[in-house]
Structure formats: structure tokens, C-alpha cells
Design a protein around this motif. Structure first.
Motif, PDB file in Angstrom:
ATOM      1  N   ARG A 100      34.159 -89.089  81.759  1.00 28.63           N
ATOM      2  CA  ARG A 100      33.164 -89.235  82.825  1.00 28.63           C
ATOM      3  C   ARG A 100      32.701 -90.679  83.014  1.00 28.63           C
ATOM      4  NH1 ARG A 100      31.562 -86.416  86.807  1.00 28.63           N
ATOM      5  NH2 ARG A 100      29.337 -86.614  86.380  1.00 28.63           N
ATOM      6  N   SER A 101      33.132 -91.573  82.131  1.00 30.72           N
ATOM      7  CA  SER A 101      32.701 -92.982  82.178  1.00 30.72           C
ATOM      8  C   SER A 101      31.185 -93.084  82.116  1.00 30.72           C
ATOM      9  CB  SER A 101      33.235 -93.655  83.462  1.00 30.72           C
ATOM     10  OG  SER A 101      34.640 -93.628  83.493  1.00 30.72           O
ATOM     11  N   VAL A 102      30.582 -92.363  81.146  1.00 29.71           N
ATOM     12  CA  VAL A 102      29.131 -92.382  80.953  1.00 29.71           C
ATOM     13  C   VAL A 102      28.849 -92.586  79.468  1.00 29.71           C
ATOM     14  CG1 VAL A 102      28.656 -90.870  82.919  1.00 29.71           C
ATOM     15  CG2 VAL A 102      29.046 -89.860  80.661  1.00 29.71           C
ATOM     16  N   THR A 103      27.596 -92.925  79.167  1.00 28.97           N
ATOM     17  CA  THR A 103      27.125 -93.029  77.789  1.00 28.97           C
ATOM     18  C   THR A 103      25.899 -92.148  77.641  1.00 28.97           C
ATOM     19  OG1 THR A 103      27.934 -95.303  77.627  1.00 28.97           O
ATOM     20  CG2 THR A 103      26.321 -94.580  75.980  1.00 28.97           C
ATOM     21  N   LEU A 104      25.940 -91.206  76.724  1.00 27.88           N
ATOM     22  CA  LEU A 104      24.859 -90.226  76.551  1.00 27.88           C
ATOM     23  C   LEU A 104      24.233 -90.402  75.174  1.00 27.88           C
ATOM     24  CD1 LEU A 104      26.638 -87.078  78.085  1.00 27.88           C
ATOM     25  CD2 LEU A 104      25.217 -88.763  79.263  1.00 27.88           C
ATOM     26  N   GLU A 105      23.593 -91.558  74.952  1.00 25.55           N
ATOM     27  CA  GLU A 105      23.042 -91.864  73.633  1.00 25.55           C
ATOM     28  C   GLU A 105      21.932 -90.895  73.241  1.00 25.55           C
ATOM     29  OE1 GLU A 105      23.998 -93.742  71.214  1.00 25.55           O
ATOM     30  OE2 GLU A 105      25.750 -94.326  72.404  1.00 25.55           O
ATOM     31  N   GLY A 120      10.024 -84.781  87.995  1.00 24.54           N
ATOM     32  CA  GLY A 120      10.927 -83.711  88.398  1.00 24.54           C
ATOM     33  C   GLY A 120      11.908 -83.336  87.313  1.00 24.54           C
ATOM     34  N   PRO A 121      13.216 -83.599  87.536  1.00 25.65           N
ATOM     35  CA  PRO A 121      14.228 -83.167  86.571  1.00 25.65           C
ATOM     36  C   PRO A 121      14.047 -83.836  85.220  1.00 25.65           C
ATOM     37  CG  PRO A 121      15.174 -84.666  88.198  1.00 25.65           C
ATOM     38  CD  PRO A 121      13.797 -84.330  88.675  1.00 25.65           C
ATOM     39  N   GLY A 122      14.204 -83.063  84.161  1.00 25.06           N
ATOM     40  CA  GLY A 122      14.041 -83.581  82.814  1.00 25.06           C
ATOM     41  C   GLY A 122      15.369 -83.699  82.096  1.00 25.06           C
ATOM     42  N   PHE A 123      15.287 -83.821  80.787  1.00 21.00           N
ATOM     43  CA  PHE A 123      16.479 -83.984  79.949  1.00 21.00           C
ATOM     44  C   PHE A 123      17.449 -82.827  80.149  1.00 21.00           C
ATOM     45  CE2 PHE A 123      18.816 -83.300  76.009  1.00 21.00           C
ATOM     46  CZ  PHE A 123      19.237 -84.573  75.677  1.00 21.00           C
ATOM     47  N   ASN A 124      16.913 -81.628  80.203  1.00 15.24           N
ATOM     48  CA  ASN A 124      17.770 -80.453  80.313  1.00 15.24           C
ATOM     49  C   ASN A 124      18.427 -80.335  81.684  1.00 15.24           C
ATOM     50  OD1 ASN A 124      16.663 -80.060  77.843  1.00 15.24           O
ATOM     51  ND2 ASN A 124      15.443 -78.275  78.399  1.00 15.24           N
ATOM     52  N   ASP A 125      17.860 -81.031  82.679  1.00 11.91           N
ATOM     53  CA  ASP A 125      18.409 -80.955  84.028  1.00 11.91           C
ATOM     54  C   ASP A 125      19.409 -82.061  84.316  1.00 11.91           C
ATOM     55  OD1 ASP A 125      16.669 -78.771  84.812  1.00 11.91           O
ATOM     56  OD2 ASP A 125      15.047 -80.246  84.774  1.00 11.91           O
ATOM     57  N   GLU A 126      19.587 -82.976  83.381  1.00  8.67           N
ATOM     58  CA  GLU A 126      20.546 -84.055  83.581  1.00  8.67           C
ATOM     59  C   GLU A 126      21.941 -83.464  83.785  1.00  8.67           C
ATOM     60  OE1 GLU A 126      22.508 -87.371  84.128  1.00  8.67           O
ATOM     61  OE2 GLU A 126      20.318 -87.330  83.936  1.00  8.67           O
ATOM     62  N   PRO A 127      22.589 -83.763  84.935  1.00 13.62           N
ATOM     63  CA  PRO A 127      23.877 -83.119  85.240  1.00 13.62           C
ATOM     64  C   PRO A 127      24.920 -83.276  84.145  1.00 13.62           C
ATOM     65  CG  PRO A 127      23.026 -84.258  87.175  1.00 13.62           C
ATOM     66  CD  PRO A 127      22.123 -84.624  86.039  1.00 13.62           C
ATOM     67  N   ASP A 128      25.014 -84.463  83.538  1.00 10.29           N
ATOM     68  CA  ASP A 128      26.046 -84.655  82.518  1.00 10.29           C
ATOM     69  C   ASP A 128      25.750 -83.863  81.250  1.00 10.29           C
ATOM     70  OD1 ASP A 128      28.066 -86.305  83.610  1.00 10.29           O
ATOM     71  OD2 ASP A 128      26.664 -87.975  83.631  1.00 10.29           O
ATOM     72  N   HIS A 129      24.467 -83.634  80.951  1.00 15.14           N
ATOM     73  CA  HIS A 129      24.133 -82.820  79.788  1.00 15.14           C
ATOM     74  C   HIS A 129      24.600 -81.386  79.997  1.00 15.14           C
ATOM     75  CE1 HIS A 129      20.631 -85.798  78.740  1.00 15.14           C
ATOM     76  NE2 HIS A 129      21.832 -86.339  78.647  1.00 15.14           N
ATOM     77  N   ARG A 130      24.307 -80.844  81.167  1.00 12.44           N
ATOM     78  CA  ARG A 130      24.715 -79.478  81.477  1.00 12.44           C
ATOM     79  C   ARG A 130      26.242 -79.379  81.587  1.00 12.44           C
ATOM     80  NH1 ARG A 130      21.454 -75.640  79.877  1.00 12.44           N
ATOM     81  NH2 ARG A 130      19.306 -76.011  80.494  1.00 12.44           N
ATOM     82  N   LEU A 131      26.852 -80.430  82.123  1.00  9.25           N
ATOM     83  CA  LEU A 131      28.300 -80.419  82.281  1.00  9.25           C
ATOM     84  C   LEU A 131      29.000 -80.403  80.923  1.00  9.25           C
ATOM     85  CD1 LEU A 131      30.217 -80.464  84.739  1.00  9.25           C
ATOM     86  CD2 LEU A 131      30.443 -82.929  84.386  1.00  9.25           C
ATOM     87  N   TYR A 132      28.455 -81.141  79.961  1.00  5.06           N
ATOM     88  CA  TYR A 132      29.020 -81.163  78.616  1.00  5.06           C
ATOM     89  C   TYR A 132      28.943 -79.770  77.980  1.00  5.06           C
ATOM     90  CZ  TYR A 132      29.177 -82.101  73.558  1.00  5.06           C
ATOM     91  OH  TYR A 132      29.462 -82.061  72.217  1.00  5.06           O
ATOM     92  N   ILE A 133      27.806 -79.118  78.135  1.00  7.72           N
ATOM     93  CA  ILE A 133      27.658 -77.753  77.599  1.00  7.72           C
ATOM     94  C   ILE A 133      28.659 -76.816  78.266  1.00  7.72           C
ATOM     95  CG2 ILE A 133      26.122 -75.767  77.395  1.00  7.72           C
ATOM     96  CD1 ILE A 133      25.355 -77.987  75.543  1.00  7.72           C
ATOM     97  N   GLN A 134      28.796 -76.938  79.588  1.00  8.92           N
ATOM     98  CA  GLN A 134      29.734 -76.061  80.291  1.00  8.92           C
ATOM     99  C   GLN A 134      31.170 -76.329  79.851  1.00  8.92           C
ATOM    100  OE1 GLN A 134      29.782 -76.402  84.566  1.00  8.92           O
ATOM    101  NE2 GLN A 134      30.899 -74.489  84.846  1.00  8.92           N
ATOM    102  N   LEU A 135      31.486 -77.590  79.582  1.00  9.08           N
ATOM    103  CA  LEU A 135      32.825 -77.922  79.097  1.00  9.08           C
ATOM    104  C   LEU A 135      33.101 -77.227  77.766  1.00  9.08           C
ATOM    105  CD1 LEU A 135      35.455 -79.588  79.029  1.00  9.08           C
ATOM    106  CD2 LEU A 135      34.126 -81.448  77.977  1.00  9.08           C
ATOM    107  N   LEU A 136      32.150 -77.312  76.832  1.00 12.66           N
ATOM    108  CA  LEU A 136      32.336 -76.652  75.538  1.00 12.66           C
ATOM    109  C   LEU A 136      32.401 -75.136  75.709  1.00 12.66           C
ATOM    110  CD1 LEU A 136      29.929 -78.686  73.210  1.00 12.66           C
ATOM    111  CD2 LEU A 136      32.317 -79.118  73.781  1.00 12.66           C
ATOM    112  N   ARG A 137      31.537 -74.605  76.561  1.00 14.28           N
ATOM    113  CA  ARG A 137      31.515 -73.160  76.789  1.00 14.28           C
ATOM    114  C   ARG A 137      32.863 -72.689  77.335  1.00 14.28           C
ATOM    115  NH1 ARG A 137      28.819 -69.775  74.822  1.00 14.28           N
ATOM    116  NH2 ARG A 137      26.771 -70.532  75.457  1.00 14.28           N
ATOM    117  N   THR A 138      33.405 -73.409  78.288  1.00 16.40           N
ATOM    118  CA  THR A 138      34.668 -73.014  78.909  1.00 16.40           C
ATOM    119  C   THR A 138      35.834 -73.175  77.943  1.00 16.40           C
ATOM    120  OG1 THR A 138      33.787 -73.718  81.056  1.00 16.40           O
ATOM    121  CG2 THR A 138      36.169 -73.378  80.895  1.00 16.40           C
TER     122      THR A 138
END
Length: 860
Positions: free
Chosen positions: A309-314, A228-246
Motif C-alpha cells: 500500500r506504500s504506507v507506514t502504520l507505526e 470524526g473518524p478515529g483510529f478504528n475508522d482509519e481505512p488502512d487499519h480496517r483494510l489490514y484486518i480484512q486482508l488477514l480475515r480473507t
């Protein structure tokens, strides 16, 4: 052509069991054949051309090529990706990498440069071009027409072809029609469990809403799944992009547009600020992050995000390194590039292949599971046919429709779960069915199908409930405002949500309140306003609305404020209060911002008077008491005529846009000034904006006013009055001539013996009353220069217009009873916990007049 029956994998294995090498088009078919291999075998048995040529799992070569060439070119990311895609696609369809240069449009320096670099890379396409299956092996090719020209180029001179399909037709299962996507998900969860997950596949359009719904449902039910969901669908990945965009978006971002981001970052902002600019409110951590964004690199920003976010996105960090931007400053352009890359390429991720298999209908050709659910089967299942000069569109279409047929028959058992309609519109079945089914159709229910009602699943104990220590008494409503009454009559449930939910501040509320505050202050301190420059006033008002305004909006808003205050001052100069009688005991609630600005109080008994009357069940705020018998209300919205004001205050039945303000305020005023003719005026001061901004025009104050009156008598009595008679004498020519000749005393006597009936005018004009009315007048007048019959008809219409443009005793009496009935009904619903219906007294609702349309699931 009918759907061709696909050979079962077992039968297909028997056809190829004795060959040394079996070439197939799709990895799942190769895996299924290899899993059935019953003899020792050295090397590959069933394999795709790509895996055979590369000796590895096939990577996404367009992505690897993009990453390899990115640092060696000055092309933009979008142009590089497009050129790589074109070259690989042409290579696939022609088996020749240089063929793209034979097309004039593509023979450019940029394409030549990328082509040279691409041919030097260790890509799947290059290895396929260089590979040839030796003639020493017995080779079988399964579904040769499913192979692309590049894949076919590796085949030896001699080989046997094995068809994927038989000559028989496939009698497809019935389409199982559900009422909603949620019902389909419930049906799946009724069937799938953790124990049987390995036996089940779900095929669906991966970009559809089904995908997220099913993934969430399986996850909630603790059922394992993959694909199902892949790398691009990972919520924290999209959230990071949205943070930079905003953070790089500038000053015009609205809170509402990024509220989910703020919540995920635990930077909660009060919902009342939803329509304000983000930089005008306190958003805590996000404010501090945005303030330093110009000094952040993608790497440092990622570190800050991980900490928050208390996550690690290696893996994400590795991807930023591969792209060469990990140490680059964050800019809008680079964020665009990163988002483009993630939208264009699927980054591979390692995952455990356990549980339910989720397969994308637009890329899979076969799934090897016992039970396969095909979901949706709509136009989202169509595979794109590239519109390029080197593409043999018929051949690509045949490959696609062949894969579609094979996919439909995957599994021992197949179930097709579909919707027949969405949002009231029929769902169009996948267009491949037009070629495969002989039955004409427009929707799934036109085909062999089974209707399913929604299943209701028991989901454990659901949400737990904690009993309250002390019971809460039901709300008791003593009075209603005109806006609450309007909403309740239109849609009780929309009114109910208004009571439950807080609404965000709106610029038109703030703007309207500023104008009301200004008008109140001007009545109390006209000399102070006169001594203050208009520019100072406008700047102050602009500052109050600044959180809502973009930079480019300020001049437009300045023009609105200038027009509004100019018109209000002119109107109030002509309508100075002539009394100091307070018809409402309380002053307006809330702070007047001009009081604070000028440090002067507004204590007039004629401005912003709050009233409440529990006996009438009403309360409200009077903008301006011009006279004890004349109330004024300021409006920024579009002007309504007197007849429309009265029409939309009807109670039997109400209109679909009820507005009881004038009727409600006059009803209250009648209690203060009984037996008086009362007036209520709407001053639509923004209607004069064109005249104010035009130096050659002067606003006509009469044109911006709409006044309705209350007469303290029954309309039948009013129709006998001198006032009504004079209206007729000042009317149309024949009406004026007829009734001037008749005289008031004769008119009064006539109306006493012929009381004006309460009847629709169209019926009245053709009634016996009209005939008798006309006959009586014709006997009383003669020898006049007027058409008496026409004049009488005009009189009936004129009296009807008076009736429709004003209120009379019976109207307010009926309204008082109506108010008591509405309050009693409302309190009964609170006491008995009766559900508030969607539809109101008018029998229907109008969506654009609802405040909470998204919360209203439907009519009762």
C-alpha cells in the motif's frame, strides 16, 4: 415536561466566578468556563471530577486496564473485556469497587481475580475513590445530578450547587425537514466554509450514515474538521484486518465479497468472476500473500501490507505490540481477537483540533461553538441504559435526558436538520422528545417544522470532459433476442444498463450451458455417451462448475447433474430426430465443452441452431429442432402451464413479467413453415429430480413438458374446425353429450353463423351471444341425457381455454407489428438520446425481475 432552558455559558460563568473551584460533569463545559476566566487563578478553576483526581486528561480506563491485565490472565479477550466493563460500571454507579461481589451472579473466581488486579492499577476510578476535595476551598458544583455516584464521592462536606438549567422552557428551533441525507449535506456545505469552520459544530450519531457522508463532503470541499473518524475508522487499519480475515478464511470466499479489498490492493479481478471462489481465480499479489499466510506473523504481514500500500502504520504496529501479538503467527482466532479489540475500544490518536467540530450525540453533553447543527435527531441519539443489577435506571435516564437537553441548546444559534422519511417509512424522532414535548407526534412533520427542497450546489467545474476526436455513431439495433425484448418491455432503463454493464458469470448459467451442451452432444453421439460411465460424465461436469462450489455443495450439484442428464437422455431417446432439415442456417455459437472433452464435433442441423431475421427484428438460438414444425427448448427453471406461457407473452398490455420466447420462436418458424400447425415445447427436465433420486419412481416425461401450438388461421375460423369440435366432444359430461348429439356439420354451420367473439369469458358467459348460442343448440338437439344449457356454457369456457393456451394467426400478425414498433422505438431513443424510462409498457416494474435494481433511482 418541556425542554428546560439551559443557562448560557456567560450566565453560568457569572454564577461561579467567585468560587475557588468549580466541579462540572463535562469537559467542554469546563473548558468553556476556563476560557471566560477574567482573574488570576492558581490551579484548577473549572474541572471535571476525573481530571481533578488524576491531574491529567482522562484516558479510556477500560482499554488501559484491558492492556495491563491481558498478559496476566488466561481469560479469553471477550471474557476479560466483559468483566472489566462490569467492574468499572459497578464502581461508577456505587462508588465501591468491591460492591460487584455482593451480586451472586458476579461473585466468581474470574471476577475476583480481575478485580484484585484492577484495584492495583493506577486507573481513574481508583484515583477518584481515593481523592477528596479539601474543605478549605469554596466549591461550586454545576449540575450535580449529572455526576455519577463515584464522581460525587469526591465532593467536600460543604459546597454550593449551581443548576445547569433555569425554570424557563426552551422554545426549540423548528425542525428543518429535507428529502434525503444528501440534501442535508448540501445544505451544510452551503453554510460552512474554510473561513467560518472554527465557529461551527455538527452533532450527529457517529455510527450513522450521516457521519461518513459529512466527513467525505467536508474533506472534498477542503474544509478542516476534527472529532470524526478515529483510529478504528482509519481505512488502512480496517483494510489490514480484512486482508488477514480473507487470507485465513478458507477456500469458500467469493470474489464479490472481497472485491473492494482486491481493488485497494491493486489485485483487480474481472467482474465476470464475482460469483466464483476466490481461490479459483488469479488475484496476483493476494494469491501469493495467501499462500504464505501460515508462515506469517502479524508483524511480517503488516510489513507486507505496508509495502503493497506504500504506507507506514507505526501506531498500528505499536498497538499490536501492546497486545502482545506482533510476533505471533496469524490465525483465524487471533484475527477474531484483534478485530474484537478494535471494535470494543477506541484507540486514542493525536490530532489537530482545528476546523468544524464533529460531536457524537451519544457521548457529548455540550459543544462550545457559535453555530451548532443537530443532524438526524432520530433514535440513534438515544443513550444506552445498562441493564445491570447495580444500575439505578431512573437516575441514569435522568442524566441522559439532561445531557440531551443541554446538547440541544449548545451554541448561540441552533439548527435541527432532519429527514421525515427514509425508504418510504417515517423517521421516528428521538424518544427523549416524548418526555420533553407536549405535542403528540409520530414524525417530525407533526411538530413545528419547515420543509426544505433539495439545494443544488455548484461544485466547481465538476468533472472535466475531453471531446472525442471522432464522433461516435449511435447504436442501431437490427434485431433483438427474446431475453432482450422481455427486459426492454418490462423496463427500458434496466435493458439499457444490461447493454452497458457486464454481468458476472453465474452458476445457473454455467449449469444450464452444460446441460445444453450435453443434450446437443447426446443427439449427435449417443453411442459415445452410452459407452462412458455416468461417474466420469458427472466428474467432468462438476469440474466445470468447481469455481462456484463450496466443498459441501459438490454432492448436491452431483445429484442435480445426475438427474438432469438422466432425464435428458430418456427424453431424447423417445424424441429422436426424423429429419435433417435445417430451419436455421447457422450452427450454435460458442464451444461445446463435450466436443473438446471427447474430441468429437457436433454438426447436426437440428441442434443449437442460431437464427436471425432482420425483417422480423429478431434473433435467437433453437435448442433442438425435433421436427421442422416442432421446436424444443430445455429449461432448468420451474415449469409454467400453457395458459401462463401465453398470458405472459401478451402485448396489449404486457404483464409485469413478460416472456416472449415461445411467441418469438413460433413467429420465426412461421416464416420457414407457412400454413403449418407449429409446436414449441419447453422441457423442464429438472422437474423430474425427485423421481430420479427415488429408486422406486420412474420419471413421467409427459409431466415435464409444456407445449404451446400455433394454428395458421384466425381463432374464429379455428373454432369452426373439426379439431375444436373434437375438443368439445372430449370435454365435460354435459358438453360432450350436447355436442356429440349435435354432430360436426351442424356445429360447423352454427359456428359459421355465430362466429366466436374476442371477449373476456366472464362477459361472454352473460352476453347476448351466449344466449343466442345456447338457444340455437337447444333447437338442434333434444331428448339427450345432458343439460344442454350447462353443456353450452362449458363449451364457451372450453373454447376460451383453447384460445388462452395456443396462438393463432392474429396473435403472430400482431406480434410482428409489435416487434417492428419496439425496434423502431428503441432506435429512436438511440438516435435522439432520449432517456430510457424506468417503467415499461405494463406501466409498472417488479423489483425481483430487474437485473440492475440498485441503479434505478426511481420511477419517471
Amino acid at each position: 415536561m418541556p425542554i428546560s432552558r439551559a443557562k448560557p455559558i456567560g450566565s453560568l460563568y457569572e454564577d461561579v466566578a467567585d468560587y475557588d473551584l468549580v466541579v462540572v460533569s463535562d469537559p467542554p463545559i469546563a473548558d468553556a468556563l476556563n476560557n471566560r476566566l477574567r482573574r488570576p487563578h492558581i490551579g484548577s478553576f473549572a474541572v471535571t471530577p476525573r481530571r481533578l483526581a488524576t491531574g491529567r486528561k482522562e484516558p479510556a480506563e477500560d482499554r488501559t486496564a484491558f492492556l495491563s491485565i491481558l498478559e496476566e490472565t488466561d481469560l479469553s479477550w471477550k471474557e476479560l473485556a466483559r468483566i472489566i466493563g462490569d467492574i468499572i460500571q459497578c464502581w461508577e454507579e456505587t462508588a465501591a469497587p468491591d460492591r460487584i461481589l455482593s451480586y451472586e451472579r458476579y461473585d466468581t473466581p474470574a471476577v475476583r481475580s480481575v478485580l484484585t488486579k484492577l484495584k492495583s492499577l493506577d486507573t481513574t476510578s481508583r484515583l477518584l475513590t481515593e481523592y477528596q476535595i479539601p474543605n478549605t476551598q469554596r466549591v461550586a458544583v454545576v449540575g450535580e445530578n449529572q455526576l455519577t455516584p463515584l464522581e460525587q464521592s469526591i465532593l467536600p462536606e460543604e459546597y454550593d450547587t449551581i443548576d445547569l438549567f433555569t425554570d424557563d422552557a426552551f422554545p426549540h428551533p423548528p425542525f428543518r425537514i429535507f428529502n434525503s441525507r444528501t440534501a442535508i449535506v448540501d445544505a451544510l456545505l452551503d453554510t460552512i466554509s474554510e473561513e467560518n469552520a472554527e465557529d461551527i459544530a455538527i452533532v450527529l450519531d457517529g455510527s450513522s450514515q450521516y457521519s461518513s457522508l459529512i466527513e467525505s463532503a467536508l474533506e472534498t470541499a477542503n474544509i478542516p474538521f476534527y472529532g470524526g473518524p478515529g483510529f478504528n475508522d482509519e481505512p488502512d487499519h480496517r483494510l489490514y484486518i480484512q486482508l488477514l480475515r480473507t487470507a485465513t478464511a478458507g477456500s469458500n470466499t467469493r470474489v464479490a465479497s472481497v472485491q473492494p479489498l482486491l481493488e485497494q490492493l491493486d489485485c483487480n479481478v474481472d467482474p465476470k468472476h464475482a460469483d466464483k471462489r476466490l481461490d479459483s481465480v488469479d488475484s496476483g499479489w493476494f494469491d501469493r500473500f495467501s499462500a504464505t499466510i501460515d508462515n506469517e506473523t502479524f508483524g511480517s504481514a503488516l510489513t507486507a501490507f505496508e509495502t503493497r500500500r506504500s504506507v507506514t502504520l507505526e501506531q498500528f504496529r505499536d498497538e499490536l505490540t501492546k497486545l502482545g501479538i506482533i510476533d505471533q503467527p496469524v490465525t483465524t482466532n487471533r484475527v477474531d481477537q484483534l478485530e474484537f479489540y478494535l471494535d470494543s475500544y477506541e484507540v486514542p490518536i493525536d490530532r489537530e483540533n482545528e476546523g468544524v467540530l464533529l460531536a457524537d450525540a451519544t457521548s457529548a453533553a455540550y459543544v462550545d461553538r457559535l453555530v451548532v447543527f443537530a443532524i438526524g435527531l432520530d433514535d440513534g441519539w438515544m443513550r444506552a441504559v445498562p441493564n445491570r443489577p447495580w444500575t439505578d435506571e431512573d437516575a441514569v435516564y435522568q442524566r441522559n435526558i439532561g445531557q440531551f437537553q443541554h446538547l440541544l441548546q449548545s451554541g448561540v444559534e441552533q439548527y435541527y436538520l432532519v429527514e421525515d422519511a427514509q425508504g418510504g417509512q417515517p423517521v421516528t424522532p428521538c424518544l427523549y422528545f416524548e418526555d420533553l414535548l407536549e405535542t403528540p407526534y409520530e414524525r417530525f412533520s407533526d411538530l413545528r417544522s419547515i420543509q426544505h427542497t433539495r439545494t443544488h450546489r455548484a461544485r466547481g467545474d465538476g468533472f472535466s470532459h475531453t471531446p472525442l476526436d471522432d464522433p461516435i455513431d449511435p447504436t442501431h439495433v437490427n434485431s433483438m433476442s427474446q431475453s432482450a425484448l422481455n427486459n426492454y418491455v418490462h423496463s427500458p432503463r434496466d435493458y439499457f444498463f444490461d447493454r452497458l454493464l457486464s454481468s458476472p458469470d453465474k452458476i445457473y448459467f454455467t449449469e444450464g450451458q452444460l446441460f445444453h451442451d450435453f443434450a446437443e452432444f447426446y443427439v449427435n453421439h449417443p453411442e459415445l455417451i452410452a459407452s462412458t460411465s455416468v461417474g466420469e460424465l458427472l466428474e467432468f461436469m462438476l469440474d466445470q462448475t468447481d469455481p462456484f462450489l463450496r466443498t459441501i455443495d459438490r454432492e448436491t450439484q452431483r445429484t442435480r447433474f445426475n438427474a438432469g442428464v438422466t432425464t435428458l437422455m430418456e427424453f431424447l431417446d423417445e424424441h429422436q430426430p426424423t429429419h435433417s432439415i435445417a430451419i436455421a442456417e447457422e450452427s450454435g455459437f460458442g464451444e461445446n465443452v463435450f466436443e473438446t472433452y471427447f474430441d468429437k464435433e457436433c454438426d447436426s442441423p437440428v441442434t443449437e441452431r442460431y437464427f436471425t431475421d432482420d425483417t422480423l427484428s429478431i434473433h435467437g438460438l433453437i435448442d433442438y429442432v425435433y421436427k421442422p414444425t416442432h421446436l424444443i427448448d430445455y429449461k432448468t427453471g420451474a415449469q409454467k402451464s400453457r395458459s401462463k406461457v401465453v398470458k405472459h407473452s401478451a402485448i396489449d398490455p404486457p404483464t409485469t413479467k413478460p416472456n416472449f420466447q415461445a411467441l418469438l420462436y413460433l413467429t420465426y418458424q412461421r416464416r420457414q413453415q407457412p400454413d403449418e400447425v407449429l409446436s414449441f415445447t419447453f422441457v423442464h427436465f429438472m422437474e423430474a429430480i425427485d423421481d430420479v433420486v427415488n429408486p422406486n419412481e420412474t420419471p413421467n416425461l409427459e409431466d415435464i413438458q409444456t407445449t404451446v401450438r400455433y394454428y395458421p388461421e384466425l381463432f374464429a375460423s379455428f373454432a369452426e374446425s373439426q379439431t375444436a369440435y373434437e375438443e368439445l366432444c372430449n370435454g365435460y359430461k354435459d358438453c360432450s353429450g350436447t355436442f356429440t348429439a349435435l354432430g360436426y356439420l351442424s356445429y360447423q354451420s352454427l359456428m359459421t353463423t355465430h362466429p366466436f367473439p374476442d371477449q373476456p369469458i366472464d362477459e361472454l358467459r352473460d352476453s347476448a351471444y351466449a344466449d343466442n348460442f345456447t338457444e340455437a343448440i337447444e333447437k338442434s338437439v333434444s331428448g339427450i341425457d345432458a343439460d344442454v344449457e350447462k353443456g353450452c356454457d362449458q363449451a364457451l369456457r372450453a373454447l376460451d381455454k383453447i384460445r388462452k393456451r395456443n396462438y393463432f394467426r392474429e396473435d403472430l400478425d400482431a406480434f410482428e407489428s409489435f416487434l417492428e414498433g419496439q425496434r423502431s422505438e428503441l432506435n429512436d431513443r438511440h438516435q435522439t438520446h432520449e432517456r430510457f424510462p424506468v417503467t415499461g409498457l405494463a406501466g409498472e416494474t417488479t423489483d425481483r425481475y430487474l437485473n440492475h435494481r440498485d441503479l434505478l433511482l426511481g420511477h419517471d
